[in-house]
Design an enzyme around this catalytic site. Structure first.
Site, PDB file in Angstrom:
ATOM      1  N   GLU A  90      26.482 -12.839 -19.749  1.00 57.95           N
ATOM      2  CA  GLU A  90      26.876 -11.432 -19.664  1.00 57.95           C
ATOM      3  C   GLU A  90      27.945 -11.125 -20.699  1.00 57.95           C
ATOM      4  O   GLU A  90      29.010 -11.753 -20.693  1.00 57.95           O
ATOM      5  CB  GLU A  90      27.441 -11.103 -18.280  1.00 57.95           C
ATOM      6  CG  GLU A  90      26.457 -11.210 -17.139  1.00 57.95           C
ATOM      7  CD  GLU A  90      27.100 -10.849 -15.815  1.00 57.95           C
ATOM      8  OE1 GLU A  90      26.522 -10.015 -15.098  1.00 57.95           O
ATOM      9  OE2 GLU A  90      28.178 -11.384 -15.491  1.00 57.95           O
ATOM     10  N   CYS A  91      27.708 -10.171 -21.566  1.00 59.39           N
ATOM     11  CA  CYS A  91      28.672  -9.653 -22.538  1.00 59.39           C
ATOM     12  C   CYS A  91      29.237 -10.794 -23.406  1.00 59.39           C
ATOM     13  O   CYS A  91      28.615 -11.187 -24.378  1.00 59.39           O
ATOM     14  CB  CYS A  91      29.766  -8.874 -21.836  1.00 59.39           C
ATOM     15  SG  CYS A  91      30.685  -7.774 -22.948  1.00 59.39           S
ATOM     16  N   GLY A  92      30.405 -11.332 -23.084  1.00 60.91           N
ATOM     17  CA  GLY A  92      30.909 -12.470 -23.829  1.00 60.91           C
ATOM     18  C   GLY A  92      29.938 -13.629 -23.811  1.00 60.91           C
ATOM     19  O   GLY A  92      29.834 -14.393 -24.776  1.00 60.91           O
ATOM     20  N   THR A 123      22.820 -10.298 -21.728  1.00 63.47           N
ATOM     21  CA  THR A 123      22.970  -8.852 -21.586  1.00 63.47           C
ATOM     22  C   THR A 123      24.399  -8.424 -21.914  1.00 63.47           C
ATOM     23  O   THR A 123      25.325  -9.231 -21.856  1.00 63.47           O
ATOM     24  CB  THR A 123      22.664  -8.384 -20.145  1.00 63.47           C
ATOM     25  OG1 THR A 123      23.763  -8.722 -19.282  1.00 63.47           O
ATOM     26  CG2 THR A 123      21.398  -9.018 -19.608  1.00 63.47           C
TER      27      THR A 123
END
Length: 453
Positions: free
Chosen positions: A321-323, A435
């Site tokens: 997720e993200c990072g 994501t």
């Protein structure tokens, strides 16, 4: 466990400091405090935990629905009898009424908890009272069942200043105390918000001195028991799987409820890519968000991401997720202002670092945020967190952008929010998914992840 919601008249009014000072005051008064945060933030809760000694619960209606918010709050009291919290303090997000899908006011109404309004008093007295009264009456004007019980005057001096505020308050509003203006109550910030509680926790002595006028007896009297969920949480059977969760300064954005859900249903092990830990023997890997851009040089050289890329190409499911998405990409180009957690050279040139190479994307950091919103995703391809046709809700906040290959496979269409390219989110490669959206276990995404292993 009774509770109170700390709402601000606006962003930047000092809700976090007021909440932390009150937590310290209540703890010193012999109360066991359960912290919570309205909204999807990861950073303020880290400061809560540093003072209260308990993980802070995430209460967001968009992420988990009204019953999910109530269950998450109630779960805080579902502990061993010797460790029962006495009071829950919920720090709000932005101003009390700000936010179209999960404002502080909406969370307070869902939990049926009274609001302590944090008002900036540095340049006002009677006007502070008028503002507080307006916030109380506005709830009735818009048909919301919100009880603004009183105020904490932030950045207020004593003497005539404090007395002027108290004298001006109408009888319907309690004066719970003030937080004086102090330089030692400033928390350093960076992109994405404040520094984490593990990096820049406020000192307990400073918080104690700041909270000297906080009336804990009045606050305890004003607190009420939160509303309970209408439906119980669905039980889920264990899965025969081991999940490895990245956990260090680069991967530190994870909800306590997520870790709890993973532990309930599977074996959980942690590892540190920053420390160069080997990828554990596991059936799936979860890479939470955080600050890989601050540790990009170490992540490139430590070897863990390279090994993870090899394992993913062999079929190990990785969910980032993200990072986590950034770390799963081919490369990460920083702005030159923070490749490590040491003081940044703001004149440094951008630097490109190799990452895990799982996803067909190259990520670049920017000086301004690229997305900040609650997000809704419609699943177009079966993936680790949802079946095709299902909808997921989450949150996005990132300063990076991803340049993806033309033949990339996306998992989701973005119904709300930006995602990766303004229309899609969720990069698929091998059996892995990356994501920009952070999702809460209340969405069912992590149950699907476990059941796909």
């Amino acid at each position: 466990m009774n509770g109170l919601v700390f709402g601000g008249v606006s962003s930047g009014v000092g809700k976090t400091v007021a909440t932390l000072a009150t937590m310290q005051a209540l703890s010193d008064a012999g109360q066991s405090v359960q912290p919570a945060k309205a909204g999807p933030d990861f950073i303020d809760p880290s400061h809560h935990e540093a003072i209260a000694g308990r993980p802070s619960r995430t209460l967001d209606l968009w992420l988990s629905g009204e019953d999910g918010v109530r269950r998450n709050c109630a779960r805080a009291a579902d502990t061993d009898a010797a460790d029962q919290p006495d009071i829950c303090l919920v720090e709000g997000v932005m101003g009390l009424y700000d936010g179209d899908v999960s404002s502080t006011a909406m969370v307070a109404a869902a939990l049926e908890l009274p609001v302590v309004l944090v008002a900036d008093a540095k340049a006002g007295m009677e006007s502070v009272a008028a503002t507080a009264y307006g916030f109380r009456e506005y709830a009735a004007e818009i048909g919301r069942d919100i009880d603004v019980a009183g105020i904490i005057a932030q950045r207020a001096h004593g003497g005539r200043h404090e007395q002027g505020i108290k004298d001006a308050l109408p009888d319907e509003l309690e004066y719970f105390g003030r937080i004086p203006p102090r330089e030692d109550l400033e928390i350093p910030d960076r992109h994405l918000g404040l520094e984490m509680g593990s990096e820049a926790a406020l000192s307990r002595s400073a918080l104690r001195e700041a909270a000297e006028t906080i009336d804990t007896d009045q606050l305890l009297a004003a607190a009420r028991e939160p509303a309970t969920p209408e439906t119980p949480a669905e039980s889920a059977s264990p899965v025969d799987a081991t999940v490895a969760v990245a956990s260090d300064a680069a991967f530190c954005f994870r909800y306590p409820a997520t870790i709890e859900r993973l532990r309930e249903r599977a074996d959980l092990v942690t590892f540190s890519p920053v420390a160069g830990d080997p990828v554990p023997d596991c059936d799936g890997v979860y890479l939470p968000g955080g600050y890989p851009e601050l540790h990009a040089d170490v992540l490139e050289s430590a070897g863990t991401l390279t090994a993870l890329g090899d394992r993913a190409s062999e079929g190990l499911p990785v969910f980032g997720e993200c990072g986590g998405l950034m770390a799963m990409s081919r490369s990460l180009t920083t702005t030159g202002e923070g490749d490590t957690d040491t003081d940044a050279d703001t004149d440094a040139d951008p630097t490109t670092h190799e990452m895990a190479g799982i996803l067909p994307a190259d990520v670049t950091m920017h000086d301004r945020y690229q997305a900040l919103d609650h997000i809704e995703l419609e699943t177009v391809n079966d993936t680790l967190t949802a079946h095709a046709g299902e909808t997921l809700r989450g949150h996005e906040f990132h300063y990076s952008s991803a340049d993806v290959d033309s033949d990339v496979r996306f998992a989701f269409e973005a119904v709300r929010g930006r995602g990766i390219d303004g229309e899609h989110d969720g990069l698929l490669a091998y059996d892995s998914l990356g994501t920009y959206a952070h999702v809460h276990p209340g969405s069912g995404a992590f149950d699907r992840f476990l059941e796909s292993l």
